[in-house]
Scaffold this motif. Sequence first.
Motif, PDB file in Angstrom:
ATOM      1  N   ASP A  87      -1.542  -0.968  -4.045  1.00 57.20           N
ATOM      2  CA  ASP A  87      -2.599  -0.166  -3.866  1.00 57.20           C
ATOM      3  C   ASP A  87      -2.328   1.384  -3.684  1.00 57.20           C
ATOM      4  O   ASP A  87      -1.627   1.473  -2.783  1.00 57.20           O
ATOM      5  N   CYS A  88      -2.808   2.222  -4.537  1.00 60.15           N
ATOM      6  CA  CYS A  88      -2.434   3.384  -4.685  1.00 60.15           C
ATOM      7  C   CYS A  88      -3.619   4.477  -4.279  1.00 60.15           C
ATOM      8  O   CYS A  88      -3.654   5.525  -4.133  1.00 60.15           O
ATOM      9  N   ALA A  89      -4.641   3.910  -3.742  1.00 61.18           N
ATOM     10  CA  ALA A  89      -5.895   4.472  -3.125  1.00 61.18           C
ATOM     11  C   ALA A  89      -5.754   5.774  -2.139  1.00 61.18           C
ATOM     12  O   ALA A  89      -6.357   6.844  -2.085  1.00 61.18           O
ATOM     13  N   ALA A  90      -4.819   5.248  -1.124  1.00 59.49           N
ATOM     14  CA  ALA A  90      -4.542   6.344  -0.198  1.00 59.49           C
ATOM     15  C   ALA A  90      -3.375   7.131  -0.557  1.00 59.49           C
ATOM     16  O   ALA A  90      -2.933   7.962   0.520  1.00 59.49           O
ATOM     17  N   SER A 125       0.643  13.553  -5.392  1.00 59.37           N
ATOM     18  CA  SER A 125       1.786  13.003  -5.817  1.00 59.37           C
ATOM     19  C   SER A 125       2.415  14.054  -6.976  1.00 59.37           C
ATOM     20  O   SER A 125       1.523  14.463  -7.621  1.00 59.37           O
ATOM     21  N   SER A 126       3.498  14.235  -7.043  1.00 55.97           N
ATOM     22  CA  SER A 126       4.106  14.846  -8.102  1.00 55.97           C
ATOM     23  C   SER A 126       4.603  13.590  -9.073  1.00 55.97           C
ATOM     24  O   SER A 126       4.161  12.324  -9.036  1.00 55.97           O
ATOM     25  N   SER A 127       5.334  14.028 -10.170  1.00 55.78           N
ATOM     26  CA  SER A 127       5.792  13.095 -11.219  1.00 55.78           C
ATOM     27  C   SER A 127       6.824  11.976 -10.477  1.00 55.78           C
ATOM     28  O   SER A 127       6.931  11.014 -11.104  1.00 55.78           O
ATOM     29  N   VAL A 128       7.209  12.240  -9.102  1.00 53.13           N
ATOM     30  CA  VAL A 128       7.999  11.376  -8.250  1.00 53.13           C
ATOM     31  C   VAL A 128       7.281   9.938  -8.332  1.00 53.13           C
ATOM     32  O   VAL A 128       7.729   9.077  -8.258  1.00 53.13           O
ATOM     33  N   GLY A 129       5.905  10.351  -8.160  1.00 56.98           N
ATOM     34  CA  GLY A 129       4.878   8.971  -7.811  1.00 56.98           C
ATOM     35  C   GLY A 129       5.130   7.999  -9.022  1.00 56.98           C
ATOM     36  O   GLY A 129       5.050   6.961  -8.902  1.00 56.98           O
ATOM     37  N   LEU A 130       4.829   8.665 -10.251  1.00 58.38           N
ATOM     38  CA  LEU A 130       4.923   7.853 -11.472  1.00 58.38           C
ATOM     39  C   LEU A 130       6.442   7.321 -11.601  1.00 58.38           C
ATOM     40  O   LEU A 130       6.580   5.979 -11.903  1.00 58.38           O
ATOM     41  N   SER A 131       7.264   8.122 -11.427  1.00 57.89           N
ATOM     42  CA  SER A 131       8.489   7.430 -11.640  1.00 57.89           C
ATOM     43  C   SER A 131       8.985   6.314 -10.656  1.00 57.89           C
ATOM     44  O   SER A 131       9.560   5.238 -10.900  1.00 57.89           O
ATOM     45  N   ALA A 165       0.803  -1.286   0.039  1.00 56.86           N
ATOM     46  CA  ALA A 165       0.032  -0.110  -0.211  1.00 56.86           C
ATOM     47  C   ALA A 165       0.693   1.158  -0.002  1.00 56.86           C
ATOM     48  O   ALA A 165       1.851   1.208   0.912  1.00 56.86           O
ATOM     49  N   LEU A 166       0.611   2.221  -1.026  1.00 60.47           N
ATOM     50  CA  LEU A 166       1.355   3.497  -1.238  1.00 60.47           C
ATOM     51  C   LEU A 166       0.248   4.365  -0.644  1.00 60.47           C
ATOM     52  O   LEU A 166      -0.835   4.587  -1.207  1.00 60.47           O
ATOM     53  N   GLN A 167       0.840   5.170   0.262  1.00 62.23           N
ATOM     54  CA  GLN A 167      -0.182   6.488   0.718  1.00 62.23           C
ATOM     55  C   GLN A 167       0.580   7.532   1.013  1.00 62.23           C
ATOM     56  O   GLN A 167       1.754   7.755   1.016  1.00 62.23           O
ATOM     57  N   GLY A 168      -0.283   8.613   1.408  1.00 67.88           N
ATOM     58  CA  GLY A 168       0.171  10.001   1.709  1.00 67.88           C
ATOM     59  C   GLY A 168       0.878  10.645   0.409  1.00 67.88           C
ATOM     60  O   GLY A 168       0.252  10.702  -0.670  1.00 67.88           O
ATOM     61  N   GLN A 212       1.271  -5.473 -10.169  1.00 67.89           N
ATOM     62  CA  GLN A 212      -0.034  -5.090 -10.731  1.00 67.89           C
ATOM     63  C   GLN A 212      -0.258  -3.624  -9.895  1.00 67.89           C
ATOM     64  O   GLN A 212      -0.066  -3.546  -8.563  1.00 67.89           O
ATOM     65  N   ILE A 213      -0.526  -2.588 -10.368  1.00 70.71           N
ATOM     66  CA  ILE A 213      -0.960  -1.135  -9.841  1.00 70.71           C
ATOM     67  C   ILE A 213      -2.548  -1.262  -9.641  1.00 70.71           C
ATOM     68  O   ILE A 213      -3.119  -1.349 -10.613  1.00 70.71           O
ATOM     69  N   ARG A 214      -2.964  -0.947  -8.430  1.00 76.14           N
ATOM     70  CA  ARG A 214      -4.534  -0.840  -8.336  1.00 76.14           C
ATOM     71  C   ARG A 214      -4.583   0.477  -7.750  1.00 76.14           C
ATOM     72  O   ARG A 214      -3.956   1.161  -7.177  1.00 76.14           O
ATOM     73  N   ASN A 215      -6.049   1.195  -8.225  1.00 78.49           N
ATOM     74  CA  ASN A 215      -6.597   2.151  -7.859  1.00 78.49           C
ATOM     75  C   ASN A 215      -5.626   3.506  -7.812  1.00 78.49           C
ATOM     76  O   ASN A 215      -5.245   4.372  -7.038  1.00 78.49           O
TER      77      ASN A 215
END
Length: 102
Positions: free
Chosen positions: A47-50, A54-60, A15-18, A77-80
Amino acid sequence: MSRGTLREVQSGGLALQGVIDMHVGAELRAAGRRLLAGSRTQDVWIDCAAITQSSSVGLSLLLCLLRDAQATGKRLQIRNLPEDMHQIAEVYGLLELLPLAD
């Protein structure tokens, strides 16, 4: 705003959050490498729901984690994915690279 974190959750997931920005990118990449290497499952999801911002750093970060997963023989697999990140990925032609869940 809460500082970005990456943690392990049940059944082979992360889970990636914040707030995901340049202040936490390298730290989250290192944490992701450790979590992916230690995962006992072949299929890992994030899970990216939380994610609150995010800046472009999140996609990177997601692209780096995808590469790290492949290097350890895992499928990611990337969700949400938040809508704003989805739009940025679309503008930069990254949607074909990101293994997004339907």
